[in-house]
Write a protein that holds these residues in place. Structure first.
Motif, PDB file in Angstrom:
ATOM      1  N   ALA A  61       0.831  -1.200   0.000  1.00 24.04           N
ATOM      2  CA  ALA A  61       0.000   0.000   0.000  1.00 24.04           C
ATOM      3  C   ALA A  61       0.868   1.253   0.000  1.00 24.04           C
ATOM      4  CB  ALA A  61      -0.918   0.009   1.221  1.00 24.04           C
ATOM      5  N   SER A  62       0.354   2.310  -0.587  1.00 29.27           N
ATOM      6  CA  SER A  62       1.045   3.596  -0.575  1.00 29.27           C
ATOM      7  C   SER A  62       0.744   4.317   0.733  1.00 29.27           C
ATOM      8  CB  SER A  62       0.583   4.450  -1.748  1.00 29.27           C
ATOM      9  OG  SER A  62      -0.773   4.847  -1.575  1.00 29.27           O
ATOM     10  N   SER A  63       1.483   5.386   0.992  1.00 28.03           N
ATOM     11  CA  SER A  63       1.217   6.176   2.193  1.00 28.03           C
ATOM     12  C   SER A  63      -0.185   6.769   2.147  1.00 28.03           C
ATOM     13  CB  SER A  63       2.264   7.279   2.351  1.00 28.03           C
ATOM     14  OG  SER A  63       2.297   8.127   1.213  1.00 28.03           O
ATOM     15  N   ALA A  64      -0.636   7.178   0.962  1.00 20.58           N
ATOM     16  CA  ALA A  64      -1.983   7.743   0.825  1.00 20.58           C
ATOM     17  C   ALA A  64      -3.052   6.703   1.129  1.00 20.58           C
ATOM     18  CB  ALA A  64      -2.172   8.293  -0.587  1.00 20.58           C
ATOM     19  N   SER A 110       1.769   6.629  15.492  1.00 21.14           N
ATOM     20  CA  SER A 110       2.637   6.522  14.323  1.00 21.14           C
ATOM     21  C   SER A 110       2.775   5.065  13.907  1.00 21.14           C
ATOM     22  CB  SER A 110       4.017   7.102  14.636  1.00 21.14           C
ATOM     23  OG  SER A 110       4.602   6.438  15.739  1.00 21.14           O
ATOM     24  N   VAL A 111       3.090   4.854  12.647  1.00 17.75           N
ATOM     25  CA  VAL A 111       3.407   3.514  12.156  1.00 17.75           C
ATOM     26  C   VAL A 111       4.860   3.220  12.515  1.00 17.75           C
ATOM     27  CG1 VAL A 111       3.536   2.009  10.150  1.00 17.75           C
ATOM     28  CG2 VAL A 111       1.761   3.759  10.283  1.00 17.75           C
ATOM     29  N   ILE A 115       9.684  -0.197   2.514  1.00 17.04           N
ATOM     30  CA  ILE A 115       8.601  -0.148   3.502  1.00 17.04           C
ATOM     31  C   ILE A 115       8.816   1.015   4.459  1.00 17.04           C
ATOM     32  CG2 ILE A 115       7.586  -1.336   5.491  1.00 17.04           C
ATOM     33  CD1 ILE A 115       8.202  -3.990   4.006  1.00 17.04           C
ATOM     34  N   ASN A 116      10.032   1.152   4.968  1.00 18.07           N
ATOM     35  CA  ASN A 116      10.305   2.199   5.947  1.00 18.07           C
ATOM     36  C   ASN A 116      10.257   3.594   5.343  1.00 18.07           C
ATOM     37  OD1 ASN A 116      10.510   0.440   8.075  1.00 18.07           O
ATOM     38  ND2 ASN A 116      12.730   0.243   7.961  1.00 18.07           N
ATOM     39  N   GLU A 117      10.534   3.697   4.067  1.00 15.70           N
ATOM     40  CA  GLU A 117      10.368   4.990   3.405  1.00 15.70           C
ATOM     41  C   GLU A 117       8.897   5.408   3.423  1.00 15.70           C
ATOM     42  OE1 GLU A 117      11.130   7.134  -0.951  1.00 15.70           O
ATOM     43  OE2 GLU A 117      12.040   5.187  -0.502  1.00 15.70           O
ATOM     44  N   ASP A 172       6.760   8.494   5.360  1.00 15.28           N
ATOM     45  CA  ASP A 172       5.785   9.335   4.655  1.00 15.28           C
ATOM     46  C   ASP A 172       4.456   9.362   5.396  1.00 15.28           C
ATOM     47  OD1 ASP A 172       7.623   9.893   2.683  1.00 15.28           O
ATOM     48  OD2 ASP A 172       6.840   8.416   1.258  1.00 15.28           O
ATOM     49  N   VAL A 173       3.998   8.195   5.838  1.00 19.50           N
ATOM     50  CA  VAL A 173       2.738   8.118   6.584  1.00 19.50           C
ATOM     51  C   VAL A 173       2.831   8.937   7.860  1.00 19.50           C
ATOM     52  CG1 VAL A 173       1.225   6.604   7.925  1.00 19.50           C
ATOM     53  CG2 VAL A 173       2.011   5.891   5.661  1.00 19.50           C
TER      54      VAL A 173
END
Length: 234
Positions: A121-124, A147-148, A161-163, A167-168
């Motif tokens: 999944a994307s951050s959006a 936070s994630v 994933i961590n990038e 962003d999230v």
């Protein structure tokens, strides 16, 4: 087979799978198959029963396995655990809305997203449903959004994933900054290393699930967030 018999059969299968996958290094994720789906659905039903009998002062805490593994009473005796392993933001939002249609509370805690991000999944895709969920709870005086957390560098695709995790979290922090009743719980800052990975001293060996030391740090952050949120609401 009766409903009770089916529930027992599912429980036995889950227990067997769990014991087979639990080694010296800790929890091993089972595949997201029919058994996992049945487990999540059954737990959702049981949690809904608990929700109906809670005192009005209770604070529901919704999340995935990170939440499910927390001893929440260490942070505050009002906290009630509604974590379900494997959960993602879409089904979690459904659970919160379903619960709110029957019982409403003044404070909610929500922390979810890593399962979505690990499945591409994307951050959006994560931030959007959380933003909508906030709008769907106008009666809540306080919302604490966690936070994630990052994964360890040993996890497949950890860097990407961590990038998205970063962003999230940046988006969630910005979201909370524009809403007086929303508090951003930044447990990421105390559990990520300088490169944005989950350090080995904080997980069970699988690069994802937190150990007791990390859980206690998370709970300390949650207790502080609750104190701050209550001060702002007064």
């Amino acid at each position: 087979m009766t409903n009770t018999g089916r529930a027992v059969a599912v429980a036995l299968l889950l227990a067997a799978g769990f014991l087979a996958g639990y080694g010296l290094r800790g929890y091993t994720e089972p595949p997201e198959d029919a058994i996992t789906a049945a487990y999540m659905a059954n737990l959702r039903v049981f949690q809904q029963r608990v929700l109906m009998d809670l005192p009005d002062s209770a604070i529901p805490v919704y999340g995935d396995s990170h939440i499910q593994g927390l001893a929440l009473q260490r942070a505050d005796s009002r906290l009630v655990n509604f974590g379900i392993g494997h959960d993602r933001v879409g089904t979690l939002a459904e659970r919160v809305r379903e619960g709110a249609s029957q019982r409403r509370f003044s404070t909610y805690v929500v922390a979810v997203g890593i399962n979505d991000l690990m499945h591409g999944a994307s951050s959006a895709d994560v931030v959007g449903p959380i933003k909508s969920l906030i709008s769907d709870l106008p009666f809540a005086r306080r919302l604490i959004i966690g936070s994630v957390l990052p994964v360890a560098r040993t996890r497949p695709g950890a860097e990407a994933i961590n990038e998205r995790v970063r962003d999230v979290n940046e988006s969630l922090s910005a979201l909370a900054a524009t809403r007086a009743r929303v508090t951003y719980l930044n447990s990421y800052e105390v559990l990520a290393d300088d490169e944005g990975y989950l350090p080995s001293r904080y997980h069970l060996g699988d690069g994802l699930h937190l150990n007791s030391e990390a859980n206690r740090l998370w709970l300390r952050q949650l207790a502080q967030a609750l104190d701050g949120a209550e001060a702002m609401a007064q």
